[in-house]
Design an enzyme around this catalytic site. Structure first.
Site, PDB file in Angstrom:
ATOM      1  N   LEU A 285       0.597  -1.401   0.277  1.00 50.63           N
ATOM      2  CA  LEU A 285      -0.037  -0.563   0.458  1.00 50.63           C
ATOM      3  C   LEU A 285       0.948   1.138   0.391  1.00 50.63           C
ATOM      4  O   LEU A 285       2.157   1.349   0.400  1.00 50.63           O
ATOM      5  CB  LEU A 285      -0.952  -0.097   1.539  1.00 50.63           C
ATOM      6  CG  LEU A 285      -1.707  -1.418   1.199  1.00 50.63           C
ATOM      7  CD1 LEU A 285      -2.338  -0.982   2.677  1.00 50.63           C
ATOM      8  CD2 LEU A 285      -2.947  -1.193   0.584  1.00 50.63           C
ATOM      9  N   ASP A 286       0.544   2.428  -0.102  1.00 50.40           N
ATOM     10  CA  ASP A 286       1.207   3.439  -0.821  1.00 50.40           C
ATOM     11  C   ASP A 286       1.368   4.232   0.805  1.00 50.40           C
ATOM     12  O   ASP A 286       0.735   3.388   2.094  1.00 50.40           O
ATOM     13  CB  ASP A 286       0.221   4.887  -1.111  1.00 50.40           C
ATOM     14  CG  ASP A 286       0.535   4.530  -2.340  1.00 50.40           C
ATOM     15  OD1 ASP A 286       0.668   3.434  -3.174  1.00 50.40           O
ATOM     16  OD2 ASP A 286       0.093   5.081  -3.063  1.00 50.40           O
ATOM     17  N   TYR A 287       2.293   4.849   1.251  1.00 51.24           N
ATOM     18  CA  TYR A 287       2.650   5.196   2.056  1.00 51.24           C
ATOM     19  C   TYR A 287       1.769   6.274   3.019  1.00 51.24           C
ATOM     20  O   TYR A 287       1.181   5.918   4.473  1.00 51.24           O
ATOM     21  CB  TYR A 287       4.103   7.107   2.112  1.00 51.24           C
ATOM     22  CG  TYR A 287       4.497   7.343   3.591  1.00 51.24           C
ATOM     23  CD1 TYR A 287       4.973   6.403   4.459  1.00 51.24           C
ATOM     24  CD2 TYR A 287       4.041   8.545   3.354  1.00 51.24           C
ATOM     25  CE1 TYR A 287       5.542   7.951   5.679  1.00 51.24           C
ATOM     26  CE2 TYR A 287       4.463   9.430   4.731  1.00 51.24           C
ATOM     27  CZ  TYR A 287       4.768   9.101   5.283  1.00 51.24           C
ATOM     28  OH  TYR A 287       5.734   9.337   6.665  1.00 51.24           O
TER      29      TYR A 287
END
Length: 299
Positions: A135-137
């Site tokens: 998942l993105d940051y």
């Protein structure tokens, strides 16, 4: 399929006649892995080593070396871990926003995988940390970790053919008039002028997102998104291309006073368990920042 774990071995009760080699292939083991299992005699059938061409019968007991030792890739970071589901094969955790799934360099240890490493150590598990997807940051939500080396190739295959279904909730800027499911089929590639940004591009990789409005009010909409591919920033790029940027997405939209990140949460996973063959539906709770916006905006 019935099983018994005795680290680092796994014993499976066979539920249909087939050869050992065909059984290994069903789990998408590589030819190298199958060769090593045979060469090292790291499996037995009913407590005896036999040829991989041997036919197993229903009720037979296949024991194999299924777990690896920790390779030390992720030094432990002792922080709280929000565990949503766990068994001897899988660990599914709820990633908070503002943390990477894995560190961006060898010198960094502040990632979700480092926290999982510490959890394994606290549980006395000498196994490597292996995530199945990312998942993105800034994105919060569910991440699958594979605890058992034997099943990882099958999980990777399930992900590649979309048998692991990932559902997200997003709050977007803009009103949506209908509540039907829509399909976005637009290829995504890198933005040559901005190294952190992705863009809709005819030369990009195929990307499909399904989205459906859950509610819409006060210029905001709550949207359910389902991925049919896993490109970088896919939901963010696809929704922004429709004029529906994620609330708080400074890369593809604009900052918001309502939230200090992109309003995106991976809330549900659906897949078939590699060992038990049970249909799994794993759901996580919404983070407080998104829940507050939904409540305040009556979405």
């Amino acid at each position: 399929m019935q099983y018994n774990v005795h680290y680092p071995y796994l014993t499976l009760t066979i539920d249909k006649p087939q050869s050992i080699e065909d059984f290994f292939k069903e789990f998408h083991l590589s030819r190298k892995t199958i060769h090593l299992l045979k060469q090292n005699k790291d499996y037995t059938l009913n407590n005896h080593y036999v040829s991989a061409s041997s036919i197993m019968l229903k009720g037979d007991q296949l024991t194999l070396l299924a777990y690896q030792k920790d390779d030390g890739m992720y030094p432990p970071l002792y922080e709280d871990l929000d565990i949503i589901y766990e068994d001897e094969f899988l660990l599914i955790v709820n990633k908070p926003a503002f943390i990477q799934v894995f560190p961006s360099s060898k010198d960094e240890v502040n990632s979700l995988s480092n926290i999982v490493s510490a959890y394994y150590q606290q549980c006395g598990l000498n196994i490597p940390v292996r995530f199945i997807h990312r998942l993105d940051y800034e994105t919060s939500g569910l991440v699958i970790y594979c605890k058992c080396n034997f099943i990882q190739p099958l999980l990777d295959y399930q992900l590649s053919i979309k048998e692991i279904q990932r559902n997200y909730l997003a709050i977007v800027e803009g009103s949506i008039d209908d509540y039907k499911e829509h399909k976005i089929d637009k290829p995504i590639g890198r933005n040559r002028h901005h190294n952190k940004k992705m863009v809709i591009s005819s030369s990009g990789k195929d990307a499909i997102t399904y989205y459906q409005c859950v509610s819409s009010n006060n210029g905001l909409s709550l949207v359910n998104c389902r991925l049919d591919s896993g490109r970088k920033h896919q939901i963010r790029v696809h929704l922004a291309s429709l004029g529906l940027p994620l609330l708080g997405d400074t890369l593809y939209g604009k900052p918001s006073t309502l939230i200090n990140r992109q309003a995106l949460h991976a809330y549900q996973l659906q897949f078939i368990h590699p060992i038990t063959k049970e249909k799994m539906t794993i759901v996580s709770h919404l983070p407080d920042d998104m829940k507050q916006i939904i409540d305040d905006s009556t979405l």
